[in-house]
Structures are given as C-alpha cells and as structure tokens.
Design an enzyme around this catalytic site. Structure first.
Site, PDB file in Angstrom:
ATOM      1  N   GLY A 188     -14.142   0.774   5.738  1.00 45.25           N
ATOM      2  CA  GLY A 188     -12.935   1.600   5.799  1.00 45.25           C
ATOM      3  C   GLY A 188     -11.884   1.131   4.808  1.00 45.25           C
ATOM      4  CG  ASP A 233     -22.172   6.536   7.514  1.00 39.18           C
ATOM      5  OD1 ASP A 233     -21.446   6.059   8.415  1.00 39.18           O
ATOM      6  OD2 ASP A 233     -22.578   7.715   7.509  1.00 39.18           O
ATOM      7  CE1 TYR A 263      -7.655   4.179  16.994  1.00 36.49           C
ATOM      8  CE2 TYR A 263      -5.708   3.761  18.335  1.00 36.49           C
ATOM      9  CZ  TYR A 263      -6.463   3.491  17.214  1.00 36.49           C
ATOM     10  OH  TYR A 263      -6.034   2.544  16.325  1.00 36.49           O
ATOM     11  CE  LYS A 306      -8.680   0.699  17.628  1.00 29.35           C
ATOM     12  NZ  LYS A 306      -9.453   0.113  16.505  1.00 29.35           N
ATOM     13  N   GLY A 309      -8.598   3.138   3.728  1.00 26.18           N
ATOM     14  CA  GLY A 309      -7.591   3.536   4.705  1.00 26.18           C
ATOM     15  C   GLY A 309      -6.261   2.827   4.502  1.00 26.18           C
ATOM     16  CD  GLN A 310      -0.907   2.589   7.708  1.00 30.83           C
ATOM     17  OE1 GLN A 310      -1.488   2.767   8.775  1.00 30.83           O
ATOM     18  NE2 GLN A 310       0.409   2.441   7.618  1.00 30.83           N
TER      19      GLN A 310
END
Ligand code: SER
Length: 312
Positions: free
Chosen positions: A8, A49, A138, A142, A11-12
């Site tokens: 990832g 992936d 979400y 977590k 991402g941010q």
C-alpha cells in the site's frame, strides 16, 4: 529493520513512509509495492497484490526482506459503502502477509486505529486495554487484525507489532475515504479558496496526529527492545485531540479570512461519534519511549507553511 517491504505504498501513509524509511535505512533498503504500476515513487518498486500470499513470499525472498510494513487497506467511510471489499482486502490481505511472514521469518508492522473502539468504550483517556466493540466493518477488521497479529506472535513466533493510529494529517498524499479526512482537506481548501464545508459537526472531538510523528512511531516501535513490549498489537498512541471548530479557529490565527460551514454527513458523523475523543498512550510511552512532537498549533503552522509555499 534492515530490508523493508511496504504494501500500500501509494497511500497517505505509504507515500511518506517510503521516503522516510529510505532516509533512515538507505534508498536501496526499501521496496515499495502496490496493486498498480508505479507512478509516484523514487524507490525500488514491485507490483504486488496482497491477496496473493504466493506473490508476497516471492517478493520477500527476491529482496531478502526482513520486515514488512503492511499498509494496504480500505478506510472506514469507504468500507461502509462496500463491506465485502473491505473484508477481502483488510482481513485476507493481512492473513496473507502473516502467512508469508511465518514462511520467511519476516517481522510485520500493521496499523490498527482509533476505529478499533466503539460506543461502549470510555470516550476520554481511552485505556490501552478496554472494551472494543466497534460498529464499522473497518473497526471490526482492525480488532480482528490486532488479535490475528497477536495469534501469529504467540503461536508461530512472528515478530508482529502495531499501533492504533489516530486520524493522520499530512500534505503529500490525500487520505481516501476515512472519517477523519476533513482534518486534511480543510488545509487544502483554506489555502485554495479560503473556505471549507466540514462533513462532521463542530464539536466532534477526535484524536489526531501529524504525519512526521506517525512515521517516527513506526520506526521507533519496530526498533524497540522486544523484551519490553507487552502489548504488541496494538499500542494506543496520541498526539492531539481537537474538534472541527477548534481546528478552524487555529487556522484563522494564520488566515483570519478563513470561513467554515457544516454539511454533516450522517454516516461519517455516526462513525466519529462511536470513536474515542482522546487515547491514553501511557503504555507506549513507558514501553518504547513514545513522545509526540507536534501539537495542534505546531501542526497547523507547518501544514499552512508547506501548502502555502506550494500554491505560490
Ligand atoms: N483515519 C481513519 C479513518 O478515518 C481511521 O483509522 O478511517
């Protein structure tokens, strides 16, 4: 950590963490990865992936990776639109990373979140160990992820570590589909147009952190003495807690003309109302020396300085 794989990476968090880890460990010690062809990184890059454990193992072996920073995930508000996709990516992705780590003896860092808490959790000074009954898919992923990481540590000896990140504020890559995103978008709009329409109500307090502190937390936890870590997955960490109205007032100290109105998104508001106002991060402070550097005032000045200089 010596040779690090980031999933990832576009991402941010991943965008800035890639550069930060290169600066700490050396350019060639960091392998960025993502599902798409690379467009962004000045880094060694693998198209990867996380839904394929085989690919993960191949990349880890090819680059002799000893630590995986697993960031590939869908955020909270986006997850409510497509819970099935979130479960696929967030849960099966993490499972594959842990399986790959078990096979290759790599260590794993993966972030948990303030979203791992729910409405029954104490809202203020939320303890490290407390009730965790989140209402978002979400948040459920977590909590399950924290437990799964602990399981791989206890049963298979995988060196798993994690933190519960608050909302993260940054100026390189935008967050995608989170509940705390307003605290990033507000800065871009303040600079571009001088006004912002906030999708959370004025008194919605949430824990937040400036990206430089978050990046440092990843490295400090991964380099911490394992003998001292009692809560591997996952540590509460905190830096500041504020509401949209307080953030707007802080921005107005620099940009007095700035105006904010409210157009509350009921889905995001319900999510935010179920999350803590501020976490107790004393375990992270005691066990691996966690200390944030940026408070609301320092973060706001720095964000406006960076984005302001870019717009000129
Ligand atoms: N920033 C995230 C979100 O809002 C929380 O982990 O979804």
């Amino acid at each position: 950590m010596k040779k690090i794989l980031i999933t990832g990476a576009s991402g941010q968090i991943g965008t800035e963490l890639t550069t930060y880890l290169q600066s700490v460990y050396g350019h060639d010690q960091v392998v960025a990865s993502g599902r798409h062809d690379d467009i962004r990184h000045h880094a060694i890059y693998e198209k990867l992936d996380v839904l394929s454990a085989v690919q993960l193992i191949e990349v880890i072996r090819k680059h002799q990776i000893d630590s995986v920073i697993h960031l590939a995930a869908i955020l909270s508000a986006q997850g409510e639109k497509n819970p099935e996709a979130l479960w696929q990516i967030n849960m099966n992705g993490l499972y594959n990373v842990l399986e790959a780590a078990k096979e290759t003896s790599a260590a794993v860092f993966t972030p948990s979140s303030i979203a791992a808490f729910g409405p029954e959790t104490p809202l203020d000074h939320t303890p490290q160990l407390t009730i965790q009954r989140p209402r978002t898919i979400y948040g459920i992923s977590k909590v399950a992820g924290e437990l799964l990481c602990d399981y791989y540590h206890h049963h298979f000896g995988v060196d798993t570590r994690g933190v519960r990140f608050p909302g993260l504020i940054s100026h390189e890559a935008l967050p995608g589909g989170g509940t705390t995103d307003y605290a990033v978008h507000i800065f871009y709009k303040a600079i571009e147009t001088g006004q912002f329409s906030c999708d959370l109500g004025p008194e919605t307090f949430l824990d937040m952190m400036y990206m430089p502190d978050a990046l440092r937390a990843v490295v400090e936890l991964m380099e911490a003495d394992p003998a001292k870590l009692q809560h591997r997955n996952a540590y509460n960490i905190s830096a500041m807690s504020f509401s949209p109205s307080q953030l707007a007032k802080e921005i107005q100290k620099h940009l007095p003309e700035f105006r904010m109105d409210y157009d509350v998104n009921p889905v995001k508001q319900a999510i935010a109302d179920s999350w803590p106002n501020s976490l107790d991060d004393s375990c992270a402070r005691a066990q691996w020396g966690w200390r944030p550097e940026y408070d609301l005032s320092a973060m706001t000045s720095h964000m406006l300085k960076v984005l302001g200089s870019r717009s000129r």
